[in-house]
Design a protein around this motif. Structure first.
Motif: not given
Length: 662
Positions: A376, A417, A421
Motif C-alpha cells: 500500500g 488506508s 491497499e
C-alpha cells in the motif's frame, strides 16, 4: 518540527579519540524484512551488502537483493555465519533482530575473527540477555523493577512456596530469549504446575535454557518502551517512547510513537530510567529498555527487560524523530560519536505487523505461496514478493506497514488506508483483523492494556463482499466452470435460438458457506484456479472455492439432516508441526475441554482439546510430524452422554471441532 515537551535525556562522559572510519562491507546475519531494511541503509551509505541464506531461502528476496550472498546451514550456526563473513571480506556483521542478535558467543566469535559486531559489548549482551540477572543488575542501579523471583535452582515445591509469598497472578517466563515465547500465566496455585511445564518446554526448545523467572502480573498494564542510543565516546540518550501495549500472546501487533498517555514528566522519568539501565552495562549502539505500567498508575514504570538490538517496531521512532537508527548503529560500531541535533518529535507514527496467519482459527500461522503481492501507499518493510513461499520454518511475520501523520487520528486513518491497499493473495493474513482493531473504540481512544486483544477473542472468517464474489464468479465462467464435471458446465449456459440466460456459480468461502453468485465486471484482483481462487476487493482478501450444483445441493441436504450441535469425532491438527506432548492414553474417557495433544510449530505451542465428553482414540504419538488438518485423535461420545451443544439454537452457527484452540 514540533518541539518535544522536554529535552532528550543525555548522559555524557569524556570522549574517546580513536579515528573513526565507515565500513566498506557489512554482512547481515539475518533474513526477511530486517535484512532488506538494513540493506536499504547500506545502499544509501554506499556500503557493500552481504547476505546469508539457508537452502530454504536460496531464492528469497533478501538473498537476491544483496550485493553478495552465501549459503549457511542455519542462521543460528555461529561458526558458519562467522566463516561466511570472513570469506566474503566483510568488515562488520549486523545481526538484525532475533537469531544471533543477542548471543554473546556470536559477538565473541566475530571479535576473535577480527570482524566488528554491530551491537553492544559482551557485558551488555550477557547481563541483559538473562532476565533474572538483568533485573537484579538494574535494580542495583536505581531502576524500578516488577516484584518477583528467580526459579533458578528451586524445586517445584520451593517455587510454589515463593509464588505464595509473591502473590498471584504470576507471569511465568523463560529467563533467556524474548519475544514473549514461553510466557504463561498462573492465576493461582492450581495453574502453577502446568504453567511451569509449558514455559520450561518452550524455553528449552527455543533458547536451549529452561531457567524461569516469575513476576507479579500487573492488572491492566501498558507496555511502554524507550529507544536508546549510546556511543563509545560517552554519550547515552533516549529518543522517546513507543506504546507497544497491543499484543496477542505476548507478541506485539500494533506499535506507535509517542504513547498517547505519556506526559512530559513521565517521558523524562522513563528516559532517565532507560539511560541509567544502558549506562549500567556500558551500552553501545541502539537498544530498547522495556517497561510495564499499571493502567491506574502511569507514573510508576517498572523495568522488565532490555533488548540489546534493533526492534521490529523501530520504524515508528525513525518516523517521528527523522533519525535512521540503522545508520546510527553502523556509525557507533565504526567508532563515530553521536552527532545528532536536539531530538524533537514530529507528529505521530503507527505500525501494524502483517502476519501469515488465520485469525478465524485462533491466529494460527498459515503457509502457502504468495500469488500476488502489492504494498500500500505507506512505508512497508516486507519479507515477501509475488511468488514467495511462506513455510513453517520461520516467524510468520511477512511485512510491517507504517504510517505517519501530524496527529494520532490522522496516522491511524492513513494506516487503515494503507492496509486496505496492501494486497496479499495465496496465503491467509491478519490484514482484515488489523483493520478491525484500528476501528475498535478503545484503540481509537488510546484506552489500551496488554489484555485487550485476547479479550476480543477469535474473530469469525470475514464474509466476502458482493464484488469479491462476482469477480471470482466471472473468472470461473470465463474458464468454463472447471468445478462442474459435465460437458454442459464447460460449455456454459445456452439456449437454441435465444440469448443465453444469466448464469450462477456456486462459491464456498472459508466459513464453509456456499452461495449462488452471478458473474460481473467489478474492480478486483483475482488469482488462482481452477479449484481455488483468491480475490482482493473492497480493501480485503478472500479465498473462494467453486463447487458444482450437485455438491451444493448435497451440502444443503446434509445440513438439514444433521442434528443441531452435532460434532465430528475426528480432531485435526490446526497447522503443520511436531507433536511435543500427548496428554491422554488411548482409550481414556475425557471431559469436554480436556487437553489431548500439543503440537509445536513456528516456536509456538497449540493444544488440541476435546470438543465433548467421550472415549479417546489416538491417531498420533509424541515426536510425530503432522500436516495441517491431519487427524490426530478422535473422541467418541459415550452412549449415556449427550453430544450436542445444549442451549445453542439450531439457527446459530455451530462451531467446528477443527477450530478448537488452546
Amino acid at each position: 518540527m514540533t518541539a518535544m515537551p522536554d529535552r532528550p535525556v543525555r548522559d555524557i562522559v569524556a570522549p574517546r579519540v580513536d579515528p573513526p572510519r565507515m565500513f566498506s562491507s557489512v554482512l547481515v546475519a539475518n533474513r526477511g524484512e530486517i535484512a532488506r531494511r538494513v540493506f536499504r541503509t547500506l545502499r544509501r551509505l554506499g556500503v557493500r551488502s552481504i547476505a546469508v541464506h539457508t537452502d530454504a531461502d536460496a531464492d528469497a528476496p533478501h538473498a537476491r537483493e544483496a550485493d553478495h550472498a552465501l549459503r549457511v546451514p542455519s542462521y543460528l550456526d555461529v561458526d558458519a555465519v562467522v566463516a561466511a563473513a570472513v570469506s566474503s571480506g566483510a568488515h562488520a556483521v549486523h545481526p538484525g533482530y532475533g537469531f544471533l542478535s543477542e548471543n554473546a558467543g556470536f559477538a565473541r566469535a566475530c571479535a576473535a575473527a577480527g570482524i566488528v559486531f554491530v551491537g553492544p559489548g559482551v557485558e551488555a549482551l550477557e547481563v541483559m540477555g538473562d532476565k533474572i540477572r538483568a533485573k537484579e543488575h538494574v535494580a542495583a542501579h536505581g531502576v524500578p523493577t516488577v516484584p518477583g523471583f528467580s526459579a533458578e535452582g528451586l524445586s517445584d515445591d520451593q517455587i510454589a512456596v515463593e509464588a505464595d509469598r509473591a502473590g498471584y497472578p504470576l507471569l511465568v517466563k523463560p529467563s533467556a530469549g524474548g519475544g514473549g515465547k514461553g510466557m504463561t500465566v498462573a492465576t493461582g496455585p492450581d495453574d502453577l504446575a502446568d504453567a511451569l511445564a509449558t514455559a520450561r518446554r518452550v524455553a528449552a526448545a527455543a533458547f536451549g535454557d529452561d531457567t524461569l523467572l516469575l513476576e507479579r502480573l500487573l492488572e491492566r498494564p501498558r507496555h511502554i518502551e524507550v529507544q536508546v542510543l549510546a556511543d563509545a565516546h560517552g554519550t547515552t540518550l533516549s529518543l522517546g517512547e513507543r506504546e507497544c501495549t497491543l499484543q496477542r500472546r505476548h507478541q506485539k501487533v500494533i506499535e506507535e510513537a509517542p504513547s498517547p498517555v505519556v506526559d512530559a514528566k513521565t517521558r523524562r522519568r522513563l528516559g532517565e530510567a532507560a539511560v541509567a539501565a544502558a549506562r549500567s552495562v556500558g551500552y553501545l549502539g541502539a537498544g530498547t529498555v522495556e517497561f510495564l505500567v499499571a493502567g491506574d498508575r502511569l507514573d510508576e514504570p517498572f523495568f522488565i527487560e532490555m533488548n540489546t538490538r534493533l526492534q521490529v517496531e523501530h520504524p515508528v521512532t525513525e518516523m517521528v524523530t527523522g533519525i535512521d537508527l540503522v545508520e546510527q548503529q553502523l556509525r557507533v560500531a565504526a567508532g563515530f560519536a553521536l552527532d545528532l541535533p536536539e531530538v524533537r518529535l514530529d507528529g505521530h507514527a503507527i505500525e501494524a505487523r502483517v502476519y501469515a496467519e488465520t485469525p478465524s482459527r485462533g491466529y494460527l500461522p498459515a503457509t502457502g505461496t504468495v500469488s500476488l503481492w502489492h504494498p500500500g501507499s505507506a512505508r512497508v518493510d516486507s519479507a515477501v514478493e509475488t511468488g514467495s513461499v511462506i513455510g513453517s520454518l520461520y516467524d510468520p511475520m511477512i511485512a510491517k506497514v507504517i504510517a505517519h501523520g501530524p496527529d494520532r487520528e490522522t496516522a491511524i486513518a492513513r494506516l487503515d488506508s494503507a492496509l486496505a491497499e496492501t494486497v496479499v493473495l495465496g496465503v491467509d493474513t491478519n490484514i482484515a483483523d488489523l483493520r478491525a482493531l484500528l476501528a475498535d473504540p478503545a484503540v481509537r481512544a488510546g484506552d489500551l492494556d496488554t489484555g485487550l486483544l485476547d479479550r476480543r477473542g477469535t474473530p469469525h472468517a470475514v464474509k466476502p463482499t458482493p464484488d469479491a464474489l462476482a469477480a471470482v464468479a466471472k473468472r470461473v465462467v470465463d474458464a468454463g466452470s472447471p468445478a462442474d464435471g459435465s460437458v454442459w458446465g464447460r460449455v456454459g449456459a445456452w439456449r437454441a435460438g435465444a440469448a443465453a440466460p444469466g448464469r450462477s456459480v456456486f462459491l464456498e468461502d472459508d466459513a464453509g458457506v456456499v452461495r449462488a453468485v452471478g458473474p460481473a465486471e467489478v474492480e478486483a484482483l483475482v488469482t488462482g484456479g481452477p479449484g481455488e481462487f483468491w480475490v482482493h476487493a473492497d480493501g480485503g482478501a478472500h479465498r473462494l472455492r467453486p463447487v458444482s450444483r450437485r455438491a451444493a445441493a448435497e451440502r444443503r441436504r446434509a445440513a438439514v439432516g444433521r442434528a443441531p450441535g452435532t460434532l465430528d469425532p475426528d480432531l485435526v491438527a490446526p497447522l503443520p508441526g511436531t507433536v511435543v506432548a500427548v496428554h491422554v492414553a488411548d482409550g481414556d474417557t475425557v471431559e469436554t475441554g480436556a487437553r489431548l495433544v500439543t503440537i509445536e510449530a513456528m516456536k509456538m505451542e497449540h493444544t488440541v482439546t476435546a470438543p465433548h465428553a467421550g472415549v479417546v482414540r489416538l491417531r498420533t504419538a509424541a515426536g510425530a510430524q503432522v500436516a495441517r488438518d491431519a487427524v490426530v485423535a478422535s473422541v467418541t461420545p459415550a452412549p449415556s452422554e449427550p453430544h450436542d451443544l445444549a442451549g445453542i439454537p439450531a439457527s446459530d452457527p455451530i462451531p467446528s471441532h477443527k477450530e478448537t484452540l488452546p
